[in-house]
Design a protein around this motif. Structure first.
Motif, PDB file in Angstrom:
ATOM      1  N   GLY A 221     -13.765   6.426  -7.356  1.00  0.00           N
ATOM      2  CA  GLY A 221     -14.520   7.629  -7.053  1.00  0.00           C
ATOM      3  C   GLY A 221     -14.783   8.356  -8.360  1.00  0.00           C
ATOM      4  O   GLY A 221     -13.853   8.657  -9.091  1.00  0.00           O
TER       5      GLY A 221
ATOM      6  N   HIS B 255     -15.829  -1.428   5.471  1.00  0.00           N
ATOM      7  CA  HIS B 255     -15.507  -0.595   4.304  1.00  0.00           C
ATOM      8  C   HIS B 255     -14.054  -0.797   3.892  1.00  0.00           C
ATOM      9  O   HIS B 255     -13.735  -0.866   2.705  1.00  0.00           O
TER      10      HIS B 255
ATOM     11  N   ARG C 162     -11.631   0.466  -5.347  1.00  0.00           N
ATOM     12  CA  ARG C 162     -12.771   1.380  -5.384  1.00  0.00           C
ATOM     13  C   ARG C 162     -12.540   2.428  -6.459  1.00  0.00           C
ATOM     14  O   ARG C 162     -11.434   2.627  -6.947  1.00  0.00           O
TER      15      ARG C 162
ATOM     16  N   LEU D 215     -13.475   9.323   2.481  1.00  0.00           N
ATOM     17  CA  LEU D 215     -14.447   9.321   1.390  1.00  0.00           C
ATOM     18  C   LEU D 215     -15.599   8.389   1.745  1.00  0.00           C
ATOM     19  O   LEU D 215     -16.766   8.713   1.570  1.00  0.00           O
ATOM     20  N   GLY D 216     -15.257   7.205   2.218  1.00  0.00           N
ATOM     21  CA  GLY D 216     -16.267   6.229   2.634  1.00  0.00           C
ATOM     22  C   GLY D 216     -16.365   6.220   4.142  1.00  0.00           C
ATOM     23  O   GLY D 216     -15.704   7.007   4.816  1.00  0.00           O
TER      24      GLY D 216
ATOM     25  N   CYS E 120       1.394   3.946  -2.906  1.00  0.00           N
ATOM     26  CA  CYS E 120       0.375   4.951  -3.216  1.00  0.00           C
ATOM     27  C   CYS E 120       0.020   5.809  -2.003  1.00  0.00           C
ATOM     28  O   CYS E 120      -0.106   7.020  -2.109  1.00  0.00           O
ATOM     29  N   HIS E 121      -0.179   5.162  -0.855  1.00  0.00           N
ATOM     30  CA  HIS E 121      -0.656   5.921   0.316  1.00  0.00           C
ATOM     31  C   HIS E 121       0.485   6.474   1.166  1.00  0.00           C
ATOM     32  O   HIS E 121       0.233   7.138   2.171  1.00  0.00           O
TER      33      HIS E 121
ATOM     34  N   ASN F 195     -11.167   8.560  -9.948  1.00  0.00           N
ATOM     35  CA  ASN F 195     -10.019   8.210  -9.109  1.00  0.00           C
ATOM     36  C   ASN F 195     -10.146   6.739  -8.722  1.00  0.00           C
ATOM     37  O   ASN F 195     -11.140   6.342  -8.143  1.00  0.00           O
ATOM     38  N   VAL F 196      -9.130   5.951  -9.095  1.00  0.00           N
ATOM     39  CA  VAL F 196      -9.274   4.496  -8.968  1.00  0.00           C
ATOM     40  C   VAL F 196      -8.239   3.910  -8.023  1.00  0.00           C
ATOM     41  O   VAL F 196      -7.056   4.222  -8.110  1.00  0.00           O
ATOM     42  N   MET F 197      -8.696   3.059  -7.127  1.00  0.00           N
ATOM     43  CA  MET F 197      -7.780   2.196  -6.386  1.00  0.00           C
ATOM     44  C   MET F 197      -7.975   0.773  -6.912  1.00  0.00           C
ATOM     45  O   MET F 197      -9.085   0.264  -6.924  1.00  0.00           O
TER      46      MET F 197
ATOM     47  N   CYS G 156       0.802  -1.217   0.000  1.00  0.00           N
ATOM     48  CA  CYS G 156       0.000   0.000   0.000  1.00  0.00           C
ATOM     49  C   CYS G 156       0.841   1.276   0.000  1.00  0.00           C
ATOM     50  O   CYS G 156       0.379   2.313  -0.452  1.00  0.00           O
TER      51      CYS G 156
ATOM     52  N   PRO H 218      -5.779   9.080  -0.875  1.00  0.00           N
ATOM     53  CA  PRO H 218      -6.312   9.518   0.415  1.00  0.00           C
ATOM     54  C   PRO H 218      -5.349   9.297   1.577  1.00  0.00           C
ATOM     55  O   PRO H 218      -4.623   8.309   1.622  1.00  0.00           O
TER      56      PRO H 218
HETATM   57  C1  HEC Z   1      -2.193   2.068  -7.106  1.00  0.00           C
HETATM   58  C2  HEC Z   1      -2.409   2.925  -5.962  1.00  0.00           C
HETATM   59  C3  HEC Z   1      -3.032   2.341  -4.727  1.00  0.00           C
HETATM   60  C4  HEC Z   1      -2.632   1.243  -4.006  1.00  0.00           C
HETATM   61  C5  HEC Z   1      -1.509   0.259  -4.307  1.00  0.00           C
HETATM   62  C6  HEC Z   1      -3.494   1.178  -2.866  1.00  0.00           C
HETATM   63  N1  HEC Z   1      -4.402   2.195  -2.896  1.00  0.00           N
HETATM   64 FE1  HEC Z   1      -5.841   2.543  -1.522  1.00  0.00          FE
HETATM   65  N2  HEC Z   1      -6.568   4.055  -2.664  1.00  0.00           N
HETATM   66  C7  HEC Z   1      -5.989   4.519  -3.827  1.00  0.00           C
HETATM   67  C8  HEC Z   1      -6.813   5.578  -4.364  1.00  0.00           C
HETATM   68  C9  HEC Z   1      -6.532   6.373  -5.641  1.00  0.00           C
HETATM   69  C10 HEC Z   1      -7.912   5.706  -3.496  1.00  0.00           C
HETATM   70  C11 HEC Z   1      -9.074   6.691  -3.632  1.00  0.00           C
HETATM   71  C12 HEC Z   1     -10.140   6.098  -4.462  1.00  0.00           C
HETATM   72  C13 HEC Z   1     -11.316   7.019  -4.560  1.00  0.00           C
HETATM   73  O1  HEC Z   1     -11.103   8.222  -4.820  1.00  0.00           O
HETATM   74  O2  HEC Z   1     -12.448   6.558  -4.351  1.00  0.00           O
HETATM   75  C14 HEC Z   1      -7.722   4.739  -2.427  1.00  0.00           C
HETATM   76  C15 HEC Z   1      -8.606   4.576  -1.380  1.00  0.00           C
HETATM   77  C16 HEC Z   1      -8.371   3.740  -0.290  1.00  0.00           C
HETATM   78  C17 HEC Z   1      -9.241   3.620   0.863  1.00  0.00           C
HETATM   79  C18 HEC Z   1     -10.541   4.369   1.096  1.00  0.00           C
HETATM   80  C19 HEC Z   1     -10.265   5.629   1.824  1.00  0.00           C
HETATM   81  C20 HEC Z   1     -11.508   6.449   2.094  1.00  0.00           C
HETATM   82  O3  HEC Z   1     -11.322   7.635   2.352  1.00  0.00           O
HETATM   83  O4  HEC Z   1     -12.627   5.906   2.048  1.00  0.00           O
HETATM   84  C21 HEC Z   1      -8.644   2.718   1.702  1.00  0.00           C
HETATM   85  C22 HEC Z   1      -9.165   2.248   3.055  1.00  0.00           C
HETATM   86  C23 HEC Z   1      -7.438   2.255   1.072  1.00  0.00           C
HETATM   87  N3  HEC Z   1      -7.301   2.893  -0.141  1.00  0.00           N
HETATM   88  C24 HEC Z   1      -6.573   1.332   1.610  1.00  0.00           C
HETATM   89  C25 HEC Z   1      -5.530   0.746   0.892  1.00  0.00           C
HETATM   90  C26 HEC Z   1      -4.742  -0.349   1.394  1.00  0.00           C
HETATM   91  C27 HEC Z   1      -4.878  -0.991   2.754  1.00  0.00           C
HETATM   92  C28 HEC Z   1      -3.874  -0.677   0.406  1.00  0.00           C
HETATM   93  C29 HEC Z   1      -2.854  -1.809   0.394  1.00  0.00           C
HETATM   94  C30 HEC Z   1      -3.392  -3.121   0.284  1.00  0.00           C
HETATM   95  C31 HEC Z   1      -4.092   0.234  -0.697  1.00  0.00           C
HETATM   96  N4  HEC Z   1      -5.110   1.087  -0.357  1.00  0.00           N
HETATM   97  C32 HEC Z   1      -3.385   0.211  -1.882  1.00  0.00           C
HETATM   98  C33 HEC Z   1      -4.846   4.065  -4.417  1.00  0.00           C
HETATM   99  C34 HEC Z   1      -4.145   2.928  -4.018  1.00  0.00           C
END
Ligand code: HEC
Ligand code: HEC
Length: 315
Positions: A188, A177, A186, A170-171, A148-149, A276-278, A145, A160
Motif C-alpha cells: 500500500g 483478492h 501487497r 483495503l482491497g 503479523c495479523h 506498507n508491505v505484506m 500469518c 490489517p
Molecule cells: C510480515 C507481516 C505479514 C505477514 C507474515 C502476513 N501479512 Fe498479510 N498483510 C501485512 C500487511 C502489512 C498488510 C497491509 C498491506 C497494505 O497496506 O496494503 C497485509 C494485508 C493482508 C491482506 C489484505 C487485507 C485488505 O484489507 O485488503 C490479506 C487478505 C492478508 N494480509 C492476509 C494474510 C495471510 C492469509 C497471511 C498468511 C499467509 C498473511 N497475510 C501474512 C503483513 C503481513
C-alpha cells in the motif's frame, strides 16, 4: 562441500577421522597382547594396590571385551563408508538430513494430495463453509500469518484486521483478492503530501476534516477550513473519503484506523506518506494451501451471513 571453506579442510577432517579410528585399533591390538609390566611378578599382579587389598592383575584385556571393541571399529569404518562423516564425502547412500526432510515432506504432500484436490475443486467462497478446510486453514494461519495479523486475525497498527468485513478492507473482500494477496504479497503506497497541502496550519485543518469524515471528535472550524484541501486526496480516497479498493486507499469514514487515530497520526501520514508491505508467501505455501487459507480468511469476515465464523483461536 558447502560446510568447508575449501577442499583442504575436507581432507583434513577426513584424514583425522580415519586416523583416529585406526589409532584406536592399534591401541587395542597392543593392549590386547602386551602385559602391563615387563617384570613378571610371582603372583601375576602389577604391584598396584588400592583400598588396602584391591590388586591389579598383570593380564591382557579380556577377549570378549576386545572383540566388542573390534566390532565397534569395524562398524565405525562401515558407517563412515555408507554415511556422510568424512569431510565433504557424501557416503555411498548419499543420505542427508535435508534429503530426508524433503523425502518426508514429499511423502506427506502425496498423502494429502487427494484431500487438497477435493478442496481446490471448490471455489474459495464455497470452501469457506467447509469445516474441515477451515480447521486446516486456521492451522496454516497460525503458522504463517499470526505473527503479523495476530492469532485472532484482528491485526494491529499497520497490520490489517482481517475480521471486520468488506467496509474496512483495503482491497475487495473476495477469495480472488485474498489468494492474490497471499501469493504475491501487497504494497500500500500513499505518497507524502505535506508540500502539496502547504502550511502546518493547513495540514492540521485537513487532519480535522479527515477526522470529521468518520464522526470522530474534531474541531469544526478547523475541519471547515480543511475541507478545500481534501481535493488533493480525493483522487485516491474518493470525494466522499470512502476510499478506493482498486488502489488499496483506506476508507477514511469508517473510524477504523490502520495507522493510528488522532490529529498527530493523520498529520504525520499526510506529511510523510506511508508504504506498507505484506511479503509474498508463495515461496513456502503451495497454491493448494493458499486456496484453503484464503477460505479461512474469507470466513473470518463472514459475520452475519450464512458462513460459519470460526471462534477466535487460542494459543
Ligand atoms: C510480515 C507481516 C505479514 C505477514 C507474515 C502476513 N501479512 Fe498479510 N498483510 C501485512 C500487511 C502489512 C498488510 C497491509 C498491506 C497494505 O497496506 O496494503 C497485509 C494485508 C493482508 C491482506 C489484505 C487485507 C485488505 O484489507 O485488503 C490479506 C487478505 C492478508 N494480509 C492476509 C494474510 C495471510 C492469509 C497471511 C498468511 C499467509 C498473511 N497475510 C501474512 C503483513 C503481513
Ligand atoms: C496516490 C494515492 C493517495 C493519495 C493522493 C492520498 N492517499 Fe491517503 N492513503 C493511500 C493509501 C494507498 C493508503 C493505505 C496505506 C496502507 O496500505 O496502509 C492511505 C492511507 C491513508 C490514511 C491512513 C488510514 C488509516 O486507516 O490509518 C490516512 C489518514 C490518509 N491516507 C489520508 C490522506 C489524506 C488526508 C490525503 C490528502 C492529503 C491522502 N491520504 C492522499 C493513498 C493515497
Amino acid at each position: 562441500m558447502a560446510d568447508f571453506f575449501n577442499e583442504g579442510w575436507s581432507w583434513y577432517v577426513a584424514l583425522l577421522s580415519v586416523a583416529s579410528v585406526l589409532a584406536c585399533a592399534v591401541l587395542l591390538w597392543l593392549a590386547g597382547k602386551a602385559r602391563v609390566s615387563a617384570k613378571a611378578r610371582a603372583d601375576n599382579t602389577t604391584g598396584h594396590v588400592w583400598d588396602e587389598d584391591l590388586r591389579e592383575y598383570n593380564n591382557p584385556l579380556p577377549r570378549w571385551w576386545m572383540w566388542l571393541f573390534i566390532i565397534t571399529v569395524i562398524f565405525g569404518l562401515i558407517y563412515l563408508a555408507l554415511y556422510p562423516g568424512l569431510g565433504a564425502y557424501e557416503g555411498m547412500h548419499k543420505w542427508s538430513q535435508q534429503g530426508q526432510h524433503q523425502a518426508d515432506a514429499r511423502q506427506m504432500r502425496e498423502a494429502l494430495a487427494p484431500m487438497y484436490a477435493q478442496f481446490t475443486a471448490k471455489p474459495v467462497a464455497d470452501l469457506a463453509k467447509d469445516a474441515q478446510a477451515l480447521a486446516i486453514g486456521q492451522r496454516h494461519f497460525m503458522n504463517y500469518c499470526s505473527q503479523c495479523h495476530g492469532s485472532d486475525a484482528r491485526g494491529g497498527k499497520g497490520y490489517p484486521n482481517l475480521t471486520q468485513g468488506a467496509a474496512g478492507w483495503l482491497g475487495p473482500l473476495s477469495g480472488e483478492h485474498i489468494v492474490q494477496t497471499i501469493t504475491q504479497g501487497r504494497q500500500g503506497v500513499m505518497p507524502a503530501m505535506g508540500a502539496a497541502i502547504g502550511s502546518e496550519a493547513a495540514i492540521s485543518d485537513l487532519a480535522h476534516y479527515v477526522m470529521s469524515l468518520s464522526g470522530s471528535p474534531h474541531n469544526e472550524i478547523k475541519a471547515f477550513g480543511g475541507k478545500k484541501y481534501f481535493a488533493a486526496c480525493a483522487a485516491c480516497h474518493g470525494n466522499d473519503g470512502k476510499g478506493n479498493k482498486a488502489l488499496g486507499a483506506s476508507n477514511l469514514t469508517d473510524n477504523d484506523w490502520l495507522h493510528g487515530w488522532g490529529e498527530e497520526a493523520i498529520v504525520n501520514i499526510i506529511k510523510n506518506g506511508k508504504t506498507n508491505v505484506m511479503p509474498a508467501q508463495a515461496a513456502w505455501l503451495s497454491p493448494e494451501q493458499i486456496h484453503v487459507l484464503a477460505a479461512y480468511v474469507l470466513s473470518l469476515s463472514a459475520g452475519g451471513s450464512d458462513l460459519t465464523v470460526q471462534p477466535a483461536p487460542t494459543r
